[in-house]
Design an enzyme around this catalytic site. Sequence first.
Site, PDB file in Angstrom:
ATOM      1  N   ASP A 188      -4.971  -1.800   1.792  1.00 28.76           N
ATOM      2  CA  ASP A 188      -5.820  -0.604   1.736  1.00 28.76           C
ATOM      3  C   ASP A 188      -7.025  -0.930   0.849  1.00 28.76           C
ATOM      4  OD1 ASP A 188      -6.879   1.944   1.596  1.00 28.76           O
ATOM      5  OD2 ASP A 188      -4.977   2.954   1.422  1.00 28.76           O
ATOM      6  N   ASP A 222       5.900   5.231   2.308  1.00 27.05           N
ATOM      7  CA  ASP A 222       6.362   6.561   1.897  1.00 27.05           C
ATOM      8  C   ASP A 222       5.218   7.395   1.336  1.00 27.05           C
ATOM      9  OD1 ASP A 222       6.300   4.924  -0.609  1.00 27.05           O
ATOM     10  OD2 ASP A 222       6.921   6.843  -1.468  1.00 27.05           O
ATOM     11  N   PHE A 254      -4.174   8.352   5.938  1.00 30.21           N
ATOM     12  CA  PHE A 254      -2.947   8.096   5.187  1.00 30.21           C
ATOM     13  C   PHE A 254      -1.770   8.059   6.153  1.00 30.21           C
ATOM     14  CE2 PHE A 254       0.619   8.652   2.424  1.00 30.21           C
ATOM     15  CZ  PHE A 254       0.274   7.834   1.363  1.00 30.21           C
ATOM     16  N   VAL A 255      -1.117   6.924   6.183  1.00 31.53           N
ATOM     17  CA  VAL A 255      -0.022   6.742   7.137  1.00 31.53           C
ATOM     18  C   VAL A 255       1.313   6.607   6.418  1.00 31.53           C
ATOM     19  CG1 VAL A 255      -1.440   5.704   8.942  1.00 31.53           C
ATOM     20  CG2 VAL A 255      -0.436   4.243   7.184  1.00 31.53           C
ATOM     21  N   GLY A 262       4.023  -1.203  -4.116  1.00 30.63           N
ATOM     22  CA  GLY A 262       2.607  -1.457  -4.401  1.00 30.63           C
ATOM     23  C   GLY A 262       2.296  -1.389  -5.887  1.00 30.63           C
ATOM     24  N   ARG A 303       9.829   7.185   4.453  1.00 30.70           N
ATOM     25  CA  ARG A 303      10.018   5.728   4.469  1.00 30.70           C
ATOM     26  C   ARG A 303      10.909   5.297   5.632  1.00 30.70           C
ATOM     27  NH1 ARG A 303       9.010   2.599   0.002  1.00 30.70           N
ATOM     28  NH2 ARG A 303       9.360   4.084  -1.669  1.00 30.70           N
ATOM     29  N   LYS A 311      -6.200  -1.404   6.745  1.00 30.47           N
ATOM     30  CA  LYS A 311      -7.161  -0.315   6.972  1.00 30.47           C
ATOM     31  C   LYS A 311      -8.557  -0.893   7.148  1.00 30.47           C
ATOM     32  CE  LYS A 311      -4.861   3.576   4.873  1.00 30.47           C
ATOM     33  NZ  LYS A 311      -4.876   4.667   3.903  1.00 30.47           N
ATOM     34  N   ASP A 353       3.183  -4.130   2.890  1.00 30.38           N
ATOM     35  CA  ASP A 353       3.178  -3.162   3.982  1.00 30.38           C
ATOM     36  C   ASP A 353       1.769  -2.888   4.491  1.00 30.38           C
ATOM     37  OD1 ASP A 353       2.436  -1.854   1.655  1.00 30.38           O
ATOM     38  OD2 ASP A 353       4.023  -0.341   1.723  1.00 30.38           O
TER      39      ASP A 353
HETATM   40  P1  XMP Z   1      -3.938  -1.026  -2.065  1.00 30.85           P
HETATM   41  O1  XMP Z   1      -4.400  -1.978  -1.000  1.00 30.85           O
HETATM   42  O2  XMP Z   1      -4.804   0.221  -2.096  1.00 30.85           O
HETATM   43  O3  XMP Z   1      -2.483  -0.534  -1.653  1.00 30.85           O
HETATM   44  O4  XMP Z   1      -3.848  -1.674  -3.413  1.00 30.85           O
HETATM   45  C1  XMP Z   1      -1.501  -0.285  -2.640  1.00 30.85           C
HETATM   46  C2  XMP Z   1      -0.261   0.288  -2.113  1.00 30.85           C
HETATM   47  O5  XMP Z   1      -0.498   1.666  -1.878  1.00 30.85           O
HETATM   48  C3  XMP Z   1       0.301   2.084  -0.837  1.00 30.85           C
HETATM   49  N1  XMP Z   1      -0.572   2.625   0.217  1.00 30.85           N
HETATM   50  C4  XMP Z   1      -0.160   3.478   1.157  1.00 30.85           C
HETATM   51  N2  XMP Z   1       1.055   4.033   1.363  1.00 30.85           N
HETATM   52  N3  XMP Z   1       0.202   5.162   3.237  1.00 30.85           N
HETATM   53  C5  XMP Z   1       1.225   4.867   2.401  1.00 30.85           C
HETATM   54  O6  XMP Z   1       2.330   5.378   2.606  1.00 30.85           O
HETATM   55  C6  XMP Z   1      -1.054   4.658   3.112  1.00 30.85           C
HETATM   56  O7  XMP Z   1      -1.952   4.968   3.926  1.00 30.85           O
HETATM   57  C7  XMP Z   1      -1.229   3.768   2.005  1.00 30.85           C
HETATM   58  N4  XMP Z   1      -2.309   3.079   1.533  1.00 30.85           N
HETATM   59  C8  XMP Z   1      -1.853   2.385   0.441  1.00 30.85           C
HETATM   60  C9  XMP Z   1       1.095   0.886  -0.315  1.00 30.85           C
HETATM   61  O8  XMP Z   1       2.364   0.831  -0.925  1.00 30.85           O
HETATM   62  C10 XMP Z   1       0.258  -0.283  -0.788  1.00 30.85           C
HETATM   63  O9  XMP Z   1       1.037  -1.450  -0.941  1.00 30.85           O
END
Ligand code: XMP
Length: 151
Positions: A74, A130, A123-124, A43, A136, A102, A71
């Site tokens: 969010d 991870d 938070f998943v 990300g 992961r 989400k 993945d």
């Molecule tokens: P956004 O949409 O916020 O997401 O730009 C950026 C990156 O953040 C990570 N991400 C998460 N990783 N649980 C995780 O383990 C979560 O609930 C979560 N929300 C965001 C993910 O890598 C995503 O691509």
Amino acid sequence: MQDDLERVLFDEGTILTRLDEMAAQISEDYRDRELTVIAVLNGGTKTTGEVVFKQIALPEVAGRHILILDDILDSGLTLSAIRRKLEIARPKSIKVCVLLKKRIERLAPIEADYVGFEIGNEFVVGYGLDYMERYRNLPCVGVLRKELIAA
Ligand code: XMP
């Protein structure tokens, strides 16, 4: 490690079945077109919300149909930044596919065209997601116990 989960949302079988369905849908939608898939491996959003591209060169996308794979959708900051960056190179089309989405208001204007599962604002981890490089490799997606997340 699974003990660190508050609860399992999707087990491996459920995820694999859904992935098969999505793959079939994407194959059908791009039946007559060549597709270039760009997978987001990390990300890379800093806590400031700024997205830093570490890759030196982006793949050649001009005139191609692009599918961005990530993945989770969010805040949307990551996918929105990637999409904007790709648009500069004038692809024919861009669609977005995520395993998880989400159900929250996004900070950036982006939606996904293909979604594995919708989830709440929790938070998943697992199945590639991870927390500080852990979880992961879990074969399922689950909600991490709150007390394990640093304040
Ligand atoms: P956004 O949409 O916020 O997401 O730009 C950026 C990156 O953040 C990570 N991400 C998460 N990783 N649980 C995780 O383990 C979560 O609930 C979560 N929300 C965001 C993910 O890598 C995503 O691509």
